[in-house]
Design a protein around this motif. Structure first.
Motif, mmCIF file in Angstrom:
data_model
loop_
_atom_site.group_PDB
_atom_site.id
_atom_site.type_symbol
_atom_site.label_atom_id
_atom_site.label_comp_id
_atom_site.label_asym_id
_atom_site.label_seq_id
_atom_site.Cartn_x
_atom_site.Cartn_y
_atom_site.Cartn_z
ATOM 1 N N ALA A 1 36.351 40.334 23.510
ATOM 2 C CA ALA A 1 36.931 39.398 23.785
ATOM 3 C C ALA A 1 38.225 39.987 25.093
ATOM 4 C CB ALA A 1 38.005 38.274 22.488
ATOM 5 N N ALA A 2 38.652 40.906 24.235
ATOM 6 C CA ALA A 2 39.793 41.716 25.734
ATOM 7 C C ALA A 2 39.296 41.881 26.927
ATOM 8 C CB ALA A 2 39.759 42.750 24.936
ATOM 9 N N VAL A 3 37.983 42.145 26.500
ATOM 10 C CA VAL A 3 37.294 42.123 28.045
ATOM 11 C C VAL A 3 36.888 41.255 28.633
ATOM 12 C CG1 VAL A 3 34.196 43.807 28.859
ATOM 13 C CG2 VAL A 3 36.482 44.797 26.970
ATOM 14 N N ASP A 4 35.924 40.332 28.179
ATOM 15 C CA ASP A 4 35.737 38.871 28.519
ATOM 16 C C ASP A 4 37.140 38.541 28.946
ATOM 17 O OD1 ASP A 4 32.910 39.486 27.474
ATOM 18 O OD2 ASP A 4 33.188 38.357 26.453
ATOM 19 N N PHE A 5 38.170 38.248 28.385
ATOM 20 C CA PHE A 5 39.383 37.331 29.472
ATOM 21 C C PHE A 5 39.548 38.181 30.491
ATOM 22 C CE2 PHE A 5 44.083 36.479 29.764
ATOM 23 C CZ PHE A 5 44.151 35.626 29.269
ATOM 24 N N LYS A 6 39.588 39.299 30.754
ATOM 25 C CA LYS A 6 39.564 40.157 31.974
ATOM 26 C C LYS A 6 38.930 40.145 32.847
ATOM 27 C CE LYS A 6 42.574 44.159 29.932
ATOM 28 N NZ LYS A 6 42.282 45.724 30.013
ATOM 29 N N GLU A 7 37.340 39.825 32.706
ATOM 30 C CA GLU A 7 36.685 39.313 33.390
ATOM 31 C C GLU A 7 36.484 38.132 34.145
ATOM 32 O OE1 GLU A 7 32.909 39.906 31.375
ATOM 33 O OE2 GLU A 7 33.115 42.377 32.104
ATOM 34 N N ILE A 8 36.725 37.290 33.023
ATOM 35 C CA ILE A 8 37.266 36.018 33.387
ATOM 36 C C ILE A 8 38.515 35.356 34.008
ATOM 37 C CG2 ILE A 8 37.736 33.263 32.698
ATOM 38 C CD1 ILE A 8 36.111 34.038 29.899
ATOM 39 N N LYS A 9 39.512 36.347 34.170
ATOM 40 C CA LYS A 9 40.729 36.175 34.926
ATOM 41 C C LYS A 9 40.368 37.131 36.379
ATOM 42 C CE LYS A 9 45.287 35.048 34.214
ATOM 43 N NZ LYS A 9 45.627 34.140 33.740
ATOM 44 N N LYS A 10 40.018 38.066 36.436
ATOM 45 C CA LYS A 10 39.441 38.876 37.286
ATOM 46 C C LYS A 10 38.280 37.532 38.687
ATOM 47 C CE LYS A 10 37.707 42.800 39.243
ATOM 48 N NZ LYS A 10 36.968 44.554 38.988
ATOM 49 N N SER A 11 37.283 36.775 37.097
ATOM 50 C CA SER A 11 37.150 35.841 38.467
ATOM 51 C C SER A 11 37.470 34.625 38.933
ATOM 52 C CB SER A 11 35.689 35.183 37.635
ATOM 53 O OG SER A 11 34.787 35.154 37.898
ATOM 54 N N LEU A 12 38.412 34.429 38.526
ATOM 55 C CA LEU A 12 39.980 33.244 38.570
ATOM 56 C C LEU A 12 40.445 34.193 39.650
ATOM 57 C CD1 LEU A 12 39.651 31.538 35.672
ATOM 58 C CD2 LEU A 12 38.288 31.482 36.668
ATOM 59 N N ASP A 13 40.136 35.112 39.546
ATOM 60 C CA ASP A 13 41.443 35.009 40.830
ATOM 61 C C ASP A 13 40.618 35.131 42.201
ATOM 62 O OD1 ASP A 13 43.940 35.613 38.765
ATOM 63 O OD2 ASP A 13 43.761 37.467 38.456
ATOM 64 N N SER A 14 39.816 35.704 42.198
ATOM 65 C CA SER A 14 39.108 36.004 43.137
ATOM 66 C C SER A 14 38.390 34.524 44.069
ATOM 67 C CB SER A 14 37.862 36.710 42.614
ATOM 68 O OG SER A 14 36.935 36.709 43.381
ATOM 69 N N ASP A 15 38.533 33.547 42.680
ATOM 70 C CA ASP A 15 37.407 32.371 43.740
ATOM 71 C C ASP A 15 38.932 32.028 43.812
ATOM 72 O OD1 ASP A 15 34.956 32.626 42.071
ATOM 73 O OD2 ASP A 15 35.858 31.796 40.497
ATOM 74 N N ASN A 16 39.935 32.370 43.167
ATOM 75 C CA ASN A 16 41.524 30.925 43.984
ATOM 76 C C ASN A 16 41.620 32.789 45.748
ATOM 77 O OD1 ASN A 16 42.046 29.968 41.766
ATOM 78 N ND2 ASN A 16 43.075 31.259 40.888
ATOM 79 N N LYS A 17 41.687 33.514 45.875
ATOM 80 C CA LYS A 17 41.466 33.950 46.966
ATOM 81 C C LYS A 17 40.956 33.752 47.892
ATOM 82 C CE LYS A 17 43.496 38.092 45.072
ATOM 83 N NZ LYS A 17 43.423 39.734 44.331
ATOM 84 N N LYS A 18 39.663 33.155 47.728
ATOM 85 C CA LYS A 18 38.542 32.865 48.728
ATOM 86 C C LYS A 18 38.942 31.313 48.552
ATOM 87 C CE LYS A 18 34.559 35.597 46.816
ATOM 88 N NZ LYS A 18 33.393 35.140 46.307
ATOM 89 N N THR A 19 39.670 30.530 48.151
ATOM 90 C CA THR A 19 39.929 29.291 48.309
ATOM 91 C C THR A 19 41.040 29.493 49.837
ATOM 92 O OG1 THR A 19 39.187 28.706 46.384
ATOM 93 C CG2 THR A 19 41.182 26.591 47.501
ATOM 94 N N SER A 20 41.835 30.073 49.144
ATOM 95 C CA SER A 20 43.244 30.245 50.326
ATOM 96 C C SER A 20 42.523 30.622 51.198
ATOM 97 C CB SER A 20 44.117 31.274 49.617
ATOM 98 O OG SER A 20 44.128 30.929 48.228
ATOM 99 N N ILE A 21 42.062 31.065 51.852
ATOM 100 C CA ILE A 21 41.497 31.917 52.282
ATOM 101 C C ILE A 21 40.977 30.778 53.566
ATOM 102 C CG2 ILE A 21 40.017 33.266 54.009
ATOM 103 C CD1 ILE A 21 40.390 35.639 51.904
ATOM 104 N N SER A 22 39.880 30.312 53.102
ATOM 105 C CA SER A 22 38.502 29.508 53.852
ATOM 106 C C SER A 22 39.910 28.193 53.509
ATOM 107 C CB SER A 22 37.818 28.681 52.315
ATOM 108 O OG SER A 22 37.432 27.651 52.365
ATOM 109 N N VAL A 23 40.564 27.250 53.345
ATOM 110 C CA VAL A 23 41.977 26.988 52.937
ATOM 111 C C VAL A 23 42.589 27.563 54.951
ATOM 112 C CG1 VAL A 23 43.871 25.316 53.356
ATOM 113 C CG2 VAL A 23 41.783 25.702 51.182
ATOM 114 N N PHE A 24 43.113 28.555 54.857
ATOM 115 C CA PHE A 24 43.766 28.932 55.588
ATOM 116 C C PHE A 24 43.031 28.734 56.989
ATOM 117 C CE2 PHE A 24 45.260 32.665 57.963
ATOM 118 C CZ PHE A 24 46.933 32.280 58.311
ATOM 119 N N SER A 25 41.705 29.515 56.536
ATOM 120 C CA SER A 25 41.034 29.397 58.493
ATOM 121 C C SER A 25 40.922 28.453 58.637
ATOM 122 C CB SER A 25 39.649 30.248 57.968
ATOM 123 O OG SER A 25 38.724 29.496 56.803
ATOM 124 N N LYS A 26 40.943 26.867 57.909
ATOM 125 C CA LYS A 26 40.318 26.148 58.708
ATOM 126 C C LYS A 26 42.036 25.881 59.343
ATOM 127 C CE LYS A 26 37.154 24.208 55.492
ATOM 128 N NZ LYS A 26 36.529 23.437 54.670
#
Length: 232
Positions: free
Chosen positions: A207-232
């Protein structure tokens, strides 16, 4: 998945009889048969927003309710005005349930299943769709088997639609015993609840491993969204 197949296939067993009951032309019958696709289109479009707002589990509960309403209403009890418009409306409601379930069921499976079983479980969902088609063909056959054609025209097709209430209500009840998606809980900043779900499913260590992986995935998605919005 089984309800997806069942709701889509039930119209095949009923259409001969309700077309005789309402004395339908071929064009109108064809529209009634295909009307669920309109709802499925709307449901699929709305599924993402619904899933994000109320969660994967609750969106499937909503789909189960829509399946049950569609099954009950398509049989059109005597105290409702018996019109083809009403039949189309209830078929569209069922179609919305199909659209929501077809998007959110695989998503829920992918987010709740262990990584090494994820592919198999999503495949089982697809298999269940085909089983749903097969089951409904058997059910409609056995409902109509011991009826005269006149009985089937007057009431048999209603029972065929109502037969879907059994799997729909069973699906509705069983959904209260499954956990919420840990990924969705973390999207909503409910990390402690997500950890509890992961621990119940996978145990503390994994569970600890999965939690970190999900957290990392969400952080990555948030960064991509921020970059996409900023680029527009």
């Amino acid at each position: 998945g089984l309800l997806f197949g069942y709701d889509t296939g039930v119209i095949n067993g009923t259409q001969f009889y309700f077309s005789k009951y309402f004395e339908l032309t071929g064009a109108i019958k064809g529209f009634i048969v295909s009307s669920a696709l309109i709802g499925a289109f709307v449901g699929a479009l709305a599924a993402g927003v619904i899933s994000k707002e109320i969660g994967r589990k609750n969106s499937l509960i909503l789909a189960a309710i829509l399946f049950a309403i569609s099954a009950w209403g398509s049989g059109m009890p005597a105290f409702l005005p018996e019109t083809t418009t009403l039949l189309v409306a209830f078929r569209i409601i069922g179609g919305i349930g199909i659209g929501i379930a077809s998007m959110n069921a695989p998503m829920y499976i992918a987010e709740i299943a262990p990584a090494d079983r994820r592919g198999n479980l999503v495949s089982y969902y697809q298999l269940a769709v085909v089983i749903g088609f097969f089951v409904v063909f058997l059910v409609t056959y056995f409902i109509g088997q011991n009826m005269t054609e006149e009985e089937a025209i007057q009431s048999g097709w209603r029972r065929m639609f109502w037969s879907e209430l059994i799997p729909a209500l069973l699906f509705f009840i069983l959904l209260f015993f499954v956990p919420k998606s840990p990924r969705w809980l973390m999207i909503k900043n409910r990390d402690e609840e997500a950890k509890t779900v992961l621990q119940k499913i996978h145990g503390d260590e994994l569970a600890a491993v999965d939690f970190k992986e999900i957290k990392k995935s969400l952080d990555s998605d948030n960064k991509k969204t921020s970059i996409s919005v900023f680029s527009k």
